[in-house]
Design a protein around this motif. Sequence first.
Motif, PDB file in Angstrom:
ATOM      1  N   ILE A 147       0.846  -1.201   0.000  1.00 31.69           N
ATOM      2  CA  ILE A 147       0.000   0.000   0.000  1.00 31.69           C
ATOM      3  C   ILE A 147       0.877   1.246   0.000  1.00 31.69           C
ATOM      4  O   ILE A 147       0.601   2.225  -0.696  1.00 31.69           O
ATOM      5  CB  ILE A 147      -0.943  -0.011   1.222  1.00 31.69           C
ATOM      6  N   HIS A 148       1.944   1.217   0.784  1.00 34.31           N
ATOM      7  CA  HIS A 148       2.896   2.319   0.800  1.00 34.31           C
ATOM      8  C   HIS A 148       3.476   2.535  -0.601  1.00 34.31           C
ATOM      9  O   HIS A 148       3.639   3.678  -1.061  1.00 34.31           O
ATOM     10  CB  HIS A 148       4.007   2.006   1.808  1.00 34.31           C
ATOM     11  N   TYR A 149       3.771   1.458  -1.296  1.00 32.13           N
ATOM     12  CA  TYR A 149       4.307   1.528  -2.654  1.00 32.13           C
ATOM     13  C   TYR A 149       3.323   2.237  -3.587  1.00 32.13           C
ATOM     14  O   TYR A 149       3.710   3.133  -4.349  1.00 32.13           O
ATOM     15  CB  TYR A 149       4.595   0.116  -3.162  1.00 32.13           C
ATOM     16  N   LEU A 150       2.055   1.853  -3.525  1.00 28.28           N
ATOM     17  CA  LEU A 150       1.055   2.466  -4.399  1.00 28.28           C
ATOM     18  C   LEU A 150       0.872   3.938  -4.085  1.00 28.28           C
ATOM     19  O   LEU A 150       0.739   4.768  -4.999  1.00 28.28           O
ATOM     20  CB  LEU A 150      -0.281   1.723  -4.259  1.00 28.28           C
ATOM     21  N   ASP A 151       0.863   4.295  -2.802  1.00 24.39           N
ATOM     22  CA  ASP A 151       0.750   5.705  -2.431  1.00 24.39           C
ATOM     23  C   ASP A 151       1.927   6.512  -2.979  1.00 24.39           C
ATOM     24  O   ASP A 151       1.755   7.630  -3.482  1.00 24.39           O
ATOM     25  CB  ASP A 151       0.713   5.846  -0.901  1.00 24.39           C
ATOM     26  N   THR A 152       3.127   5.943  -2.872  1.00 25.21           N
ATOM     27  CA  THR A 152       4.328   6.661  -3.306  1.00 25.21           C
ATOM     28  C   THR A 152       4.370   6.799  -4.821  1.00 25.21           C
ATOM     29  O   THR A 152       4.675   7.874  -5.352  1.00 25.21           O
ATOM     30  CB  THR A 152       5.591   5.935  -2.813  1.00 25.21           C
ATOM     31  N   MET A 153       4.056   5.730  -5.526  1.00 21.97           N
ATOM     32  CA  MET A 153       4.053   5.794  -6.984  1.00 21.97           C
ATOM     33  C   MET A 153       2.993   6.774  -7.476  1.00 21.97           C
ATOM     34  O   MET A 153       3.246   7.579  -8.382  1.00 21.97           O
ATOM     35  CB  MET A 153       3.795   4.403  -7.573  1.00 21.97           C
ATOM     36  N   GLY A 154       1.806   6.724  -6.871  1.00 21.87           N
ATOM     37  CA  GLY A 154       0.753   7.647  -7.269  1.00 21.87           C
ATOM     38  C   GLY A 154       1.113   9.087  -6.974  1.00 21.87           C
ATOM     39  O   GLY A 154       0.851   9.994  -7.772  1.00 21.87           O
ATOM     40  N   GLY A 155       1.740   9.317  -5.804  1.00 22.88           N
ATOM     41  CA  GLY A 155       2.134  10.663  -5.437  1.00 22.88           C
ATOM     42  C   GLY A 155       3.171  11.243  -6.382  1.00 22.88           C
ATOM     43  O   GLY A 155       3.255  12.460  -6.563  1.00 22.88           O
ATOM     44  N   GLY A 156       3.945  10.376  -7.005  1.00 21.22           N
ATOM     45  CA  GLY A 156       4.964  10.818  -7.957  1.00 21.22           C
ATOM     46  C   GLY A 156       4.486  10.798  -9.389  1.00 21.22           C
ATOM     47  O   GLY A 156       5.301  10.899 -10.315  1.00 21.22           O
ATOM     48  N   GLY A 157       3.169  10.644  -9.570  1.00 20.24           N
ATOM     49  CA  GLY A 157       2.636  10.615 -10.933  1.00 20.24           C
ATOM     50  C   GLY A 157       3.142   9.423 -11.727  1.00 20.24           C
ATOM     51  O   GLY A 157       3.189   9.462 -12.956  1.00 20.24           O
ATOM     52  N   PHE A 158       3.530   8.358 -11.038  1.00 18.71           N
ATOM     53  CA  PHE A 158       4.032   7.119 -11.648  1.00 18.71           C
ATOM     54  C   PHE A 158       5.269   7.367 -12.516  1.00 18.71           C
ATOM     55  O   PHE A 158       5.530   6.654 -13.489  1.00 18.71           O
ATOM     56  CB  PHE A 158       2.925   6.421 -12.447  1.00 18.71           C
ATOM     57  N   THR A 159       6.035   8.387 -12.147  1.00 17.73           N
ATOM     58  CA  THR A 159       7.307   8.639 -12.816  1.00 17.73           C
ATOM     59  C   THR A 159       8.484   8.185 -11.960  1.00 17.73           C
ATOM     60  O   THR A 159       9.633   8.288 -12.387  1.00 17.73           O
ATOM     61  CB  THR A 159       7.469  10.146 -13.132  1.00 17.73           C
ATOM     62  N   ASN A 160       8.210   7.696 -10.756  1.00 14.81           N
ATOM     63  CA  ASN A 160       9.264   7.235  -9.854  1.00 14.81           C
ATOM     64  C   ASN A 160       9.977   6.017 -10.452  1.00 14.81           C
ATOM     65  O   ASN A 160       9.413   5.293 -11.275  1.00 14.81           O
ATOM     66  CB  ASN A 160       8.694   6.812  -8.493  1.00 14.81           C
ATOM     67  N   VAL A 161      11.192   5.790  -9.997  1.00 19.15           N
ATOM     68  CA  VAL A 161      11.897   4.564 -10.378  1.00 19.15           C
ATOM     69  C   VAL A 161      11.351   3.426  -9.512  1.00 19.15           C
ATOM     70  O   VAL A 161      11.551   3.429  -8.294  1.00 19.15           O
ATOM     71  CB  VAL A 161      13.418   4.709 -10.159  1.00 19.15           C
ATOM     72  N   PRO A 162      10.643   2.462 -10.102  1.00 14.47           N
ATOM     73  CA  PRO A 162       9.968   1.433  -9.290  1.00 14.47           C
ATOM     74  C   PRO A 162      10.898   0.691  -8.344  1.00 14.47           C
ATOM     75  O   PRO A 162      10.530   0.392  -7.211  1.00 14.47           O
ATOM     76  CB  PRO A 162       9.372   0.493 -10.351  1.00 14.47           C
ATOM     77  N   GLU A 163      12.117   0.386  -8.801  1.00 18.64           N
ATOM     78  CA  GLU A 163      13.044  -0.376  -7.960  1.00 18.64           C
ATOM     79  C   GLU A 163      13.430   0.403  -6.706  1.00 18.64           C
ATOM     80  O   GLU A 163      13.569  -0.176  -5.616  1.00 18.64           O
ATOM     81  CB  GLU A 163      14.299  -0.747  -8.760  1.00 18.64           C
ATOM     82  N   LEU A 164      13.606   1.720  -6.838  1.00 20.75           N
ATOM     83  CA  LEU A 164      13.951   2.533  -5.679  1.00 20.75           C
ATOM     84  C   LEU A 164      12.778   2.643  -4.714  1.00 20.75           C
ATOM     85  O   LEU A 164      12.963   2.610  -3.491  1.00 20.75           O
ATOM     86  CB  LEU A 164      14.394   3.923  -6.125  1.00 20.75           C
ATOM     87  N   VAL A 165      11.579   2.780  -5.249  1.00 17.74           N
ATOM     88  CA  VAL A 165      10.397   2.847  -4.385  1.00 17.74           C
ATOM     89  C   VAL A 165      10.227   1.525  -3.635  1.00 17.74           C
ATOM     90  O   VAL A 165       9.865   1.507  -2.453  1.00 17.74           O
ATOM     91  CB  VAL A 165       9.137   3.186  -5.199  1.00 17.74           C
TER      92      VAL A 165
END
Length: 311
Positions: A147-165
Amino acid sequence: MYPAEMQRSIIQVETTREERLKEAFPRITLEEKTPLLQGFHPDFVEGGMRPLLVGLNKGDRMPNEVADLLEGRSRIDPDKVDLNKIDYDVDVLVIGGGGAGGSAALLAQENGADVMLVTKLRLGDANTVGAQAGTQAADRPNDSPAIHYLDTMGGGGFTNVPELVEVLVKDAPEVIQWLESLGVIWDKEPDGTMRELPLGGLSRKRLHAARDYTGLEEMRVVRDEIRNRRINVLEFGPVVELVLDDKRQVAGAILMNLDTGEISLVRAKTVILTTGGVGRLHIQGYPTTNHYGATADGVVLAYRVGAKLIF
């Protein structure tokens, strides 16, 4: 006793409180938002960004001020640098003296490395100390790293580096425990459980805080621990160039003494960059810092970097 101006402000706040509590502010539409972004946001201002002309990131669009720095001339004369004269020889060189750099240095030493930390100002003079809100970690029964992962990816507009998240959310609970073991005093409920707060963009309460000075508290403990362990710290020595070996891998750095202007060479088996974002650089006239990234993402990611010695 408050001065007269402050007293007038307090009276105004108190007399309008009931009215303000009832006010509702609807979200602006995309049509209303677009001209605001184009007029004021550095990423949207027309002509404010351009492709980088050189380097590993050649072709990437970035703010003009950043591109100017990266394309600019070196601060040193390469003909005057003797790469055979090594002033410091270490296993791990950590560049940056904030929460991320301090954590990386501590964890690298815990894993047996000879560590040196260099920073452009004093140890702890970083955005971390200005972070008020807290550090996220999904450690409640109704929460999870997923859930934390989804919140973080969504907060970054899904431009985050998935491996780092993924690293961030998986390591976060252990990092909270590690910081507490060093001496960080987290806010807790009367029964001893963690008091966790909500934050914009989160679907769960997962913000661990120390009153409103979380970053300062984290940095206090990390800085003291670095000194207690006698880790080699060089202050007022910003890195002006990274040094590459014959395989074009980073093998050290050139430092400049801010007091004397003298340069020194550090050779390292591993170099960890923890210099944050654009820091003091003003993009299109706006100061740009990210306190939350400094204390939350930085310390958590440094935990993995320090423990695994990854660069």
